[in-house]
Design an enzyme around this catalytic site. Sequence first.
Site, mmCIF file in Angstrom:
data_model
loop_
_atom_site.group_PDB
_atom_site.id
_atom_site.type_symbol
_atom_site.label_atom_id
_atom_site.label_comp_id
_atom_site.label_asym_id
_atom_site.label_seq_id
_atom_site.Cartn_x
_atom_site.Cartn_y
_atom_site.Cartn_z
ATOM 1 N N SER A 203 -41.511 -23.778 108.975
ATOM 2 C CA SER A 203 -41.310 -25.220 109.007
ATOM 3 C C SER A 203 -39.877 -25.654 109.261
ATOM 4 O O SER A 203 -39.655 -26.785 109.696
ATOM 5 C CB SER A 203 -41.787 -25.835 107.686
ATOM 6 O OG SER A 203 -41.018 -25.362 106.590
ATOM 7 N N HIS A 231 -48.488 -25.601 109.272
ATOM 8 C CA HIS A 231 -47.824 -26.306 110.363
ATOM 9 C C HIS A 231 -48.412 -25.984 111.728
ATOM 10 O O HIS A 231 -47.811 -26.347 112.753
ATOM 11 C CB HIS A 231 -46.329 -25.989 110.347
ATOM 12 C CG HIS A 231 -45.619 -26.534 109.149
ATOM 13 N ND1 HIS A 231 -45.103 -27.804 109.093
ATOM 14 C CD2 HIS A 231 -45.378 -25.978 107.930
ATOM 15 C CE1 HIS A 231 -44.550 -28.010 107.912
ATOM 16 N NE2 HIS A 231 -44.704 -26.916 107.186
ATOM 17 N N LYS A 262 -50.642 -32.595 106.669
ATOM 18 C CA LYS A 262 -49.967 -32.548 107.963
ATOM 19 C C LYS A 262 -50.952 -33.000 109.053
ATOM 20 O O LYS A 262 -51.197 -34.177 109.177
ATOM 21 C CB LYS A 262 -49.367 -31.169 108.176
ATOM 22 C CG LYS A 262 -48.256 -30.938 107.120
ATOM 23 C CD LYS A 262 -47.657 -29.598 107.111
ATOM 24 C CE LYS A 262 -46.505 -29.522 106.109
ATOM 25 N NZ LYS A 262 -46.847 -29.855 104.719
#
Length: 417
Positions: A203, A231, A262
Amino acid sequence: MAGSQTAADVLAADGPQSRDLFEKFEPLIQERDRLLGTGVRDPFAIVMDEVKSPTEAVIQGKDTILLGTYNYMGMTFDPDVIQAGVDALKEFGSGTTGSRVLNGTYVGHKDVEAALCEFYGMGHAMVFSTGYQANLGIVSTLAGKGDYVILDADSHASIYDGCFLGNADIVRFRHNNVEDLEKRLGRLPPEAGKLVVLEGVYSMLGDIAPLDKMVTVAKKFGAMVLVDEAHSMGFFGEHGRGVAEAQGVLDQVDFVIGTFSKSVGTVGGFCVSNHPKTEFLRLVCRPYTFTASLPPSVVATAATSIRKLMHAGNKRAHLWENSKRLHKGLRDLGFRLATEEPESAILAVLLDDQEQAVRMWQALLEEGLYVNMARPPATPAGIYLLRCSLCAEHSAEQVEQILGMFESAGKATGAIG
């Protein structure tokens, strides 16, 4: 007792003096005070006054483009997702007030787990209240005292904390280094329990792991493999299942950890697996068993979003276009980026030191652009950066605006010539 002095005052004066528990933070407190004393705003205390869309907000009365939210697929304002949450809120109320193993499992919790199984093509799914708890719970439950967790040195804090909670032995290997992973696995007792923990996308720098090679090495030594795809879920791979799918090794991964905060656009975490004993983890995983479950409205939005992400090929393509355009544009302006090519939706702009990073961050905010400022220990030692997280809802025009803002802020702060 003299005057207004109390018994507590006497004990405090005459008894042993304990060390101030905040003393260990004093260097950080002083560093922060010095930084804010220069007149810059606190990069870690931003308040969104209004959020207009996945890519726009109002911060201190100023319209601002959002480039630091991890809202990769832009699902937070999807009409179907919002409606599902509203309907569940009306039908089931605001919360469960209980753990999943007691009164905290509603039909929506089973539905979102079914949606995850559909999305990943796996047989089992466990949903946690946050992505942090998913890592904390699964890592600590699988690997206990006498077991080994072999992890990338740049692993997320939740992975390290899972090791600490489970009391497993931690073996670190150099970031994304396949040879170092193999060397360290080779030094461990052959009969010991081993869990190799990897991340699809890291990240801070936005770089991807060579999972195809690493999973092969891990299996060579008989280790279980857990991959955190927080991610990468949503836009890596043919079906959006992450880097493991994109590199063709998803069927060799024992556990996939992910988050709803996310690409899914809400909050929560999960583990999916084909391991036949996965369901038993519900009874022995402390961060699952002893935590209140997610509100019905949250799991309803998550299930709807996940099912829509199964058919989000156009969004995935546009997100990659945005990443390539912004990466090239920033490099052409003279900025240093953490990766030679765009590897994910995260682009890390490297700065010389903390002062320059904060000044650049503030200059961008004044231009009307919000990004994340990151520094050690969140980043590797000595690395200060601005982290840009692109969204599938960023328009081509917004990407051009962003480049113009970087050019102006970069020249004003001396980050570029």
